[in-house]
Design an enzyme around this catalytic site. Structure first.
Site, mmCIF file in Angstrom:
data_model
loop_
_atom_site.group_PDB
_atom_site.id
_atom_site.type_symbol
_atom_site.label_atom_id
_atom_site.label_comp_id
_atom_site.label_asym_id
_atom_site.label_seq_id
_atom_site.Cartn_x
_atom_site.Cartn_y
_atom_site.Cartn_z
ATOM 1 C CG HIS A 1 -0.264 0.078 2.521
ATOM 2 N ND1 HIS A 1 0.259 1.252 3.022
ATOM 3 C CD2 HIS A 1 0.006 -0.876 3.445
ATOM 4 C CE1 HIS A 1 0.813 1.023 4.200
ATOM 5 N NE2 HIS A 1 0.689 -0.264 4.477
ATOM 6 C CB THR B 1 -0.880 1.160 10.846
ATOM 7 O OG1 THR B 1 -0.097 2.296 10.507
ATOM 8 C CG2 THR B 1 -2.351 1.530 10.806
ATOM 9 N N GLY B 2 -0.564 -1.765 12.101
ATOM 10 C CA GLY B 2 -1.172 -3.075 12.353
ATOM 11 C C GLY B 2 -2.565 -3.166 11.766
ATOM 12 C CD GLU C 1 1.695 -5.383 8.538
ATOM 13 O OE1 GLU C 1 2.053 -6.588 8.564
ATOM 14 O OE2 GLU C 1 2.334 -4.486 7.989
ATOM 15 C CE1 TYR D 1 3.025 -5.991 13.472
ATOM 16 C CE2 TYR D 1 2.178 -3.781 13.130
ATOM 17 C CZ TYR D 1 2.926 -4.846 12.707
ATOM 18 O OH TYR D 1 3.593 -4.768 11.510
#
Length: 172
Positions: free
Chosen positions: A10, A22-23, A79, A82
């Site tokens: 991205h 960002t996760g 992604e 996290y």
């Protein structure tokens, strides 16, 4: 004829520019990222189909690319989650190598991202034989593709710096 998978990250987000991981948060493209998305569109005209993560920053990248191919979002291309560290400064996530098989607190491991990506690839092979497929996703997905398709060590991939380039091409 084999399927060609073109992977692109991205475009740059406000979080990327500020050193934030960002996760699973949506993220928002920066001014530079919006321009990068347009450039991605110019680079990738002629693909047959586009898939992206369902996270806002990946969807926004595809929208701004202006490609004519059908665009589908797929949660399996997210992604790494996290967990409690989504949205935290990137140095708080280091070292990453210990998260290959151990999930982030309240999140997932990189191996779990590999398994989601493996499931996605199975569907691509079955449904898009011979097509040019553009995939817009995140760094963890790039590591998963390198691990699954180029047989590179996942431990080494997640420990190395992520070097951006204008796409990676795989035969699947």
């Amino acid at each position: 004829m084999p399927t060609t998978l073109i992977y692109e990250t991205h475009a740059t987000t406000l979080d990327n520019e500020q050193g934030i991981a960002t996760g699973w948060l949506p993220g928002e493209l920066s001014a530079a990222g919006r321009q990068e998305a347009v450039e991605l569109g110019m680079r990738r005209q002629g693909v047959d189909v586009v898939f992206s993560s369902d996270l806002r920053r990946a969807v926004q990248t595809v929208e701004l690319a202006g490609l004519e191919a059908p665009h589908f979002v797929d949660w399996r291309l997210r992604e790494c989650n996290y967990g409690e560290l989504n949205g935290r400064p990137r140095p708080e996530l280091e070292p990453r190598r210990d998260r290959v098989d151990t999930p982030f607190p309240g999140g997932q491991s990189y191996r779990e991202v590999v398994e989601s990506t493996r499931s996605f690839l199975t569907d691509i092979r079955r449904l898009y034989d011979g097509a040019q497929v553009l995939l817009v996703a995140h760094s963890a997905n790039r590591w998963a593709l390198q691990h699954l398709l180029a047989e590179e060590s996942l431990e080494e991939l997640v420990a190395a710096p992520f070097d951006w380039q204008p796409g990676w091409i795989y035969g699947v």
